[in-house]
Design a protein around this motif. Structure first.
Motif, PDB file in Angstrom:
ATOM      1  N   LEU A  47       0.812  -1.213   0.000  1.00 52.45           N
ATOM      2  CA  LEU A  47       0.000   0.000   0.000  1.00 52.45           C
ATOM      3  C   LEU A  47       0.851   1.272   0.000  1.00 52.45           C
ATOM      4  N   LYS A  48       1.957   1.264   0.733  1.00 53.66           N
ATOM      5  CA  LYS A  48       2.853   2.433   0.718  1.00 53.66           C
ATOM      6  C   LYS A  48       3.467   2.633  -0.662  1.00 53.66           C
ATOM      7  N   LYS A  49       3.823   1.546  -1.313  1.00 56.76           N
ATOM      8  CA  LYS A  49       4.372   1.630  -2.669  1.00 56.76           C
ATOM      9  C   LYS A  49       3.293   2.157  -3.624  1.00 56.76           C
ATOM     10  N   ALA A  50       2.068   1.696  -3.446  1.00 57.08           N
ATOM     11  CA  ALA A  50       0.958   2.169  -4.278  1.00 57.08           C
ATOM     12  C   ALA A  50       0.727   3.668  -4.081  1.00 57.08           C
ATOM     13  N   ALA A  51       0.811   4.126  -2.849  1.00 56.43           N
ATOM     14  CA  ALA A  51       0.627   5.561  -2.576  1.00 56.43           C
ATOM     15  C   ALA A  51       1.680   6.374  -3.320  1.00 56.43           C
ATOM     16  N   ALA A  52       2.914   5.899  -3.304  1.00 57.84           N
ATOM     17  CA  ALA A  52       3.977   6.602  -4.030  1.00 57.84           C
ATOM     18  C   ALA A  52       3.704   6.581  -5.532  1.00 57.84           C
ATOM     19  N   MET A  53       3.233   5.471  -6.038  1.00 52.46           N
ATOM     20  CA  MET A  53       2.933   5.364  -7.478  1.00 52.46           C
ATOM     21  C   MET A  53       1.788   6.295  -7.878  1.00 52.46           C
ATOM     22  N   LEU A  54       0.791   6.433  -7.009  1.00 52.25           N
ATOM     23  CA  LEU A  54      -0.346   7.312  -7.315  1.00 52.25           C
ATOM     24  C   LEU A  54       0.113   8.756  -7.509  1.00 52.25           C
ATOM     25  N   VAL A  55       1.100   9.164  -6.751  1.00 49.24           N
ATOM     26  CA  VAL A  55       1.614  10.527  -6.835  1.00 49.24           C
ATOM     27  C   VAL A  55       2.572  10.680  -8.013  1.00 49.24           C
ATOM     28  N   GLN A  56       3.430   9.679  -8.234  1.00 49.62           N
ATOM     29  CA  GLN A  56       4.456   9.763  -9.276  1.00 49.62           C
ATOM     30  C   GLN A  56       3.919   9.524 -10.682  1.00 49.62           C
ATOM     31  N   ASP A  57       3.038   8.540 -10.834  1.00 52.54           N
ATOM     32  CA  ASP A  57       2.558   8.145 -12.156  1.00 52.54           C
ATOM     33  C   ASP A  57       1.108   8.571 -12.336  1.00 52.54           C
ATOM     34  N   ARG A  58       0.924   9.815 -12.682  1.00 52.14           N
ATOM     35  CA  ARG A  58      -0.414  10.399 -12.793  1.00 52.14           C
ATOM     36  C   ARG A  58      -1.243   9.780 -13.916  1.00 52.14           C
ATOM     37  N   ASP A  59      -0.600   9.152 -14.903  1.00 48.97           N
ATOM     38  CA  ASP A  59      -1.318   8.577 -16.036  1.00 48.97           C
ATOM     39  C   ASP A  59      -1.860   7.180 -15.747  1.00 48.97           C
ATOM     40  N   ALA A  60      -1.372   6.534 -14.719  1.00 49.55           N
ATOM     41  CA  ALA A  60      -1.816   5.175 -14.392  1.00 49.55           C
ATOM     42  C   ALA A  60      -3.143   5.219 -13.651  1.00 49.55           C
ATOM     43  N   GLY A  61      -4.006   4.290 -13.983  1.00 51.15           N
ATOM     44  CA  GLY A  61      -5.288   4.196 -13.306  1.00 51.15           C
ATOM     45  C   GLY A  61      -5.176   3.419 -12.006  1.00 51.15           C
ATOM     46  N   ILE A  62      -6.226   3.484 -11.226  1.00 47.74           N
ATOM     47  CA  ILE A  62      -6.248   2.792  -9.937  1.00 47.74           C
ATOM     48  C   ILE A  62      -6.099   1.280 -10.142  1.00 47.74           C
ATOM     49  N   ALA A  63      -6.800   0.724 -11.108  1.00 42.44           N
ATOM     50  CA  ALA A  63      -6.736  -0.720 -11.365  1.00 42.44           C
ATOM     51  C   ALA A  63      -5.325  -1.135 -11.766  1.00 42.44           C
TER      52      ALA A  63
END
Length: 97
Positions: A47-63
């Motif tokens: 989940l912490k890695k996902a949180a970082a990805m949500l901020v860094q990779d704005r083009d990626a969707g939640i799924a």
């Protein structure tokens, strides 16, 4: 754990094998160091890695991010994400952009 981040089937038993430890010894060690069961510790890292990805990779969707960090379904991912961070992944991404 990070080497197997995207592997949703990576289990505590496999982690114990990778660490060359018996599952119960791993449980005791992780519990004493983190205060969490190994499965909870693994989920927290994901989940912490996902949180970082949500901020860094704005083009990626939640799924897509959910799959990248080893969650089989976005619904399951969102439930645990909200439990840990207090908001949905979409809200977290918009707040931290």
């Amino acid at each position: 754990i990070e080497k197997n981040l995207s592997n949703a089937d990576y289990s505590v038993e496999e982690l114990a094998d990778d660490m060359a430890m018996h599952r119960m010894n791993l449980y005791r060690k992780v519990m004493s160091v983190t205060g969490m069961a190994p499965s909870e510790f693994m989920r927290t890292i994901r989940l912490k890695k996902a949180a970082a990805m949500l901020v860094q990779d704005r083009d990626a969707g939640i799924a897509e991010i959910a799959a990248r960090v080893g969650f089989n379904t976005p619904k399951y991912f969102s439930r645990y994400f909200k439990e840990m961070f207090g908001c949905t992944p979409a809200v977290y991404a918009s707040r931290n952009s």
